[in-house]
Scaffold this motif. Structure first.
Motif, PDB file in Angstrom:
ATOM      1  N   GLU A 165       0.832  -1.208   0.000  1.00 15.05           N
ATOM      2  CA  GLU A 165       0.000   0.000   0.000  1.00 15.05           C
ATOM      3  C   GLU A 165       0.866   1.257   0.000  1.00 15.05           C
ATOM      4  O   GLU A 165       0.596   2.215  -0.739  1.00 15.05           O
ATOM      5  CB  GLU A 165      -0.922   0.005   1.221  1.00 15.05           C
ATOM      6  CG  GLU A 165      -2.066  -0.986   1.125  1.00 15.05           C
ATOM      7  CD  GLU A 165      -2.975  -0.966   2.341  1.00 15.05           C
ATOM      8  OE1 GLU A 165      -4.007  -1.656   2.307  1.00 15.05           O
ATOM      9  OE2 GLU A 165      -2.653  -0.264   3.329  1.00 15.05           O
TER      10      GLU A 165
ATOM     11  N   LYS B 244       3.928   1.736  -1.042  1.00 13.51           N
ATOM     12  CA  LYS B 244       4.696   1.970  -2.268  1.00 13.51           C
ATOM     13  C   LYS B 244       3.840   2.516  -3.406  1.00 13.51           C
ATOM     14  O   LYS B 244       4.377   3.007  -4.404  1.00 13.51           O
ATOM     15  CB  LYS B 244       5.410   0.688  -2.696  1.00 13.51           C
ATOM     16  CG  LYS B 244       6.637   0.366  -1.849  1.00 13.51           C
ATOM     17  CD  LYS B 244       7.442  -0.787  -2.427  1.00 13.51           C
ATOM     18  CE  LYS B 244       8.742  -0.994  -1.655  1.00 13.51           C
ATOM     19  NZ  LYS B 244       9.566  -2.095  -2.216  1.00 13.51           N
ATOM     20  N   LYS B 245       2.520   2.445  -3.253  1.00  9.22           N
ATOM     21  CA  LYS B 245       1.639   3.032  -4.265  1.00  9.22           C
ATOM     22  C   LYS B 245       1.523   4.546  -4.100  1.00  9.22           C
ATOM     23  O   LYS B 245       1.074   5.241  -5.003  1.00  9.22           O
ATOM     24  CB  LYS B 245       0.248   2.393  -4.182  1.00  9.22           C
ATOM     25  CG  LYS B 245       0.210   0.931  -4.617  1.00  9.22           C
ATOM     26  CD  LYS B 245      -1.191   0.354  -4.472  1.00  9.22           C
ATOM     27  CE  LYS B 245      -1.218  -1.119  -4.857  1.00  9.22           C
ATOM     28  NZ  LYS B 245      -2.577  -1.711  -4.655  1.00  9.22           N
ATOM     29  N   GLU B 246       1.916   5.039  -2.922  1.00  8.46           N
ATOM     30  CA  GLU B 246       1.870   6.477  -2.664  1.00  8.46           C
ATOM     31  C   GLU B 246       3.039   7.171  -3.362  1.00  8.46           C
ATOM     32  O   GLU B 246       4.079   6.559  -3.626  1.00  8.46           O
ATOM     33  CB  GLU B 246       1.937   6.752  -1.158  1.00  8.46           C
ATOM     34  CG  GLU B 246       0.781   6.168  -0.367  1.00  8.46           C
ATOM     35  CD  GLU B 246      -0.541   6.795  -0.740  1.00  8.46           C
ATOM     36  OE1 GLU B 246      -0.729   7.992  -0.470  1.00  8.46           O
ATOM     37  OE2 GLU B 246      -1.394   6.080  -1.323  1.00  8.46           O
TER      38      GLU B 246
END
Length: 514
Positions: free
Chosen positions: A345, A347-349
């Motif tokens: 989650e 690393k999607k930011e």
């Protein structure tokens, strides 16, 4: 409430608001809203209700109640979707809350409402810039300047984006363009001073800050900048003059970040100069004040240790005694799976490489909205709150301001940090917080060394060390560790040379404003 009464209530609310009587103003605004049980039937009634929602939001935001302020702004826009000014203040509130993506969406909506408005594009650019989307921000500022070539604010903001990218020449060129349009633009002088400082031209940087002070002699930012650069140049006595400006200035309450900095910087200058008697006198005076300044607390803990004198500053005299290490194992059965999902989650930011003027080296960092990144990050926030409850139970009997003023309600802001080979974080603390913490998701396996470990100590700000026996602790973390400590405590990540990653979620606890 009849129309005239609603109008009178609004006027009285605005009058109280201008006088700083926020609670009184809010009573008037809420009275208007409570009286309107049905949607307004006239434009006049609608405008009064929208103003009440908008003004209530501004008051709540001023008091630090960001969530309530955001809800109030949204109610205003629900009634009047084309109210462009509310989009601007809602975007700022979302940014202050750390929700940068929502802030960007808000300004994008403002651009849709008013596509030819340079101010809307300028605000969108600023939101993109805060989220680390620097190229997109620069493109947006350029769009604003096509519409309004004499928009000095867009030139200034574009300069900041160039500076954040490391393109100092382009930044300086943008600031010069802003000043060509608006010669008395103090903020552009301040920002150009920063860029020239980063280029190593300290003399030109000082000239910029002097120009800013000529335009706005009471500028907190310019005095702070002058003090900082003079301190860097070793002109400590002159630096103190600028930091001391805050002691008698009326701007203290409205510029807390500079006010906090000035108090601690003055103490640091006196310590470096060896003016220990004056240093002790100032510390004792600050200890008697009602304002708790965590920057001062950190400096006080170190310098009194070095001088072997009593630390009278009451925040937290021995911060290392309040170090706590917990574990996700106490809260969840499948730690490995949970951690893996947290990393996915996070690393999607949007991750920014070595944020400008930050402490992260050879690594990435997200904006402080990680607890909104997904269901696992939301679950982590709940776990942290439980661990904080345990932390308070553990230390609540200790007699210090840190524990005695523990907040009943608080906000958590967290961010994801990913270090790669040679990654580390330089010594720093978090003086705007109260409690700080780190949750370890991926650690460095380096038996026999401290690589990738966290070191917590009294020493920071590169202050001279007189006695190297000052208190410090090194914690070698394991995956799932939850490390909590006072926000005044300095800490750093020890560099590692393995070709791997070290991943954590760090956070600060912020007390709600009253």
């Amino acid at each position: 409430m009849v129309e005239l009464t609603a109008l009178q209530a609004l006027r009285r609310g605005v009058a109280a608001h201008k006088e700083g009587k926020l609670h009184e103003a809010e009573k008037y605004y809420r009275a208007i809203l409570k009286s309107q049980s049905t949607p307004p039937t006239s434009t006049h009634d609608r405008d009064i209700i929208v103003e009440a929602y908008s003004n209530l939001g501004v008051s709540l935001q001023h008091r630090g109640e960001l969530k309530a302020a955001i809800d109030s702004y949204k109610q205003a826009l629900k009634i009047k979707p084309d109210y462009i000014q509310v989009y601007y203040i809602l975007g700022l509130a979302l940014r202050d809350r750390g929700d940068l993506e929502a802030s960007i969406d808000c300004y994008r909506q403002a651009v849709k409402v008013k596509p030819g408005d340079a101010d809307a594009l300028n605000n969108l650019g600023a939101a993109l810039q805060h989220n680390g989307e620097l190229d997109a921000a620069i493109d947006t500022y350029k769009q604003a300047l096509k519409i309004s070539p004499r928009c000095a604010e867009a030139c200034n903001n574009m300069g900041i984006s160039f500076q954040d990218k490391g393109d100092l020449d382009a930044a300086i060129s943008s600031y010069k363009q802003a000043l060509k349009i608006k010669p008395n633009y103090a903020n552009a002088y301040n920002n150009m001073g920063h860029a020239l400082h980063d280029k190593g031209d300290l003399k030109a940087s000082i000239d910029c800050y002097k120009n800013a002070l000529k335009i706005t002699p009471d500028s907190a930012q310019a005095h702070n900048n002058m003090g900082n650069i003079l301190k860097e140049m070793g002109e400590y006595q002159e630096a103190i003059k600028h930091f001391d400006f805050f002691a008698t200035s009326e701007i203290n309450p409205s510029k807390p970040q500079f006010w906090f900095n000035s108090k601690s910087q003055t103490l640091e200058c006196l310590y470096i100069l060896g003016h220990y008697s004056e240093l002790k006198e100032r510390l004792d005076l600050l200890a008697e004040s009602d304002d708790m300044n965590l920057r001062v607390a950190a400096v006080s803990a170190f310098v009194t240790n070095q001088l072997n004198i009593e630390d009278t500053y009451p925040f937290c005299k021995k911060p290392l005694d309040f170090l706590h290490v917990g574990s996700l194992n106490s809260h969840i059965s499948d730690v490995s799976g949970f951690v893996e999902n947290l990393i996915l989650e996070a690393k999607k930011e949007n991750q920014v490489w070595e944020p400008t003027h930050g402490v992260t080296k050879f690594g990435f960092q997200t904006s402080p909205t990680i607890f909104e990144a997904g269901k696992n990050c939301e679950a982590l926030e709940k776990i942290i709150r439980k661990e904080i409850d345990s932390y308070y139970s553990k230390f609540q009997s200790e007699d210090c301001v840190y524990m005695n003023s523990w907040p009943d309600e608080y906000n958590l802001r967290g961010w994801f940090s990913r270090l790669v080979k040679n990654g580390h974080q330089t010594p720093h603390n978090h003086p705007s917080g109260w409690l700080s913490g780190v949750i370890y998701l991926k650690t460095i396996d380096s038996p026999g060394t401290d690589e990738g470990s966290i070191e917590l100590s009294l020493h920071g700000h590169d202050l001279p060390i007189l006695d190297n026996s000052y208190a410090r602790k090194i914690h070698r973390p394991k995956v799932g560790d939850i490390v909590l400590f006072p926000s005044s405590l300095f800490h750093r990540t020890i560099p590692f040379d393995q070709d791997t990653e070290r991943c954590v979620i760090a956070f600060d606890l912020y007390r709600y404003s009253s």
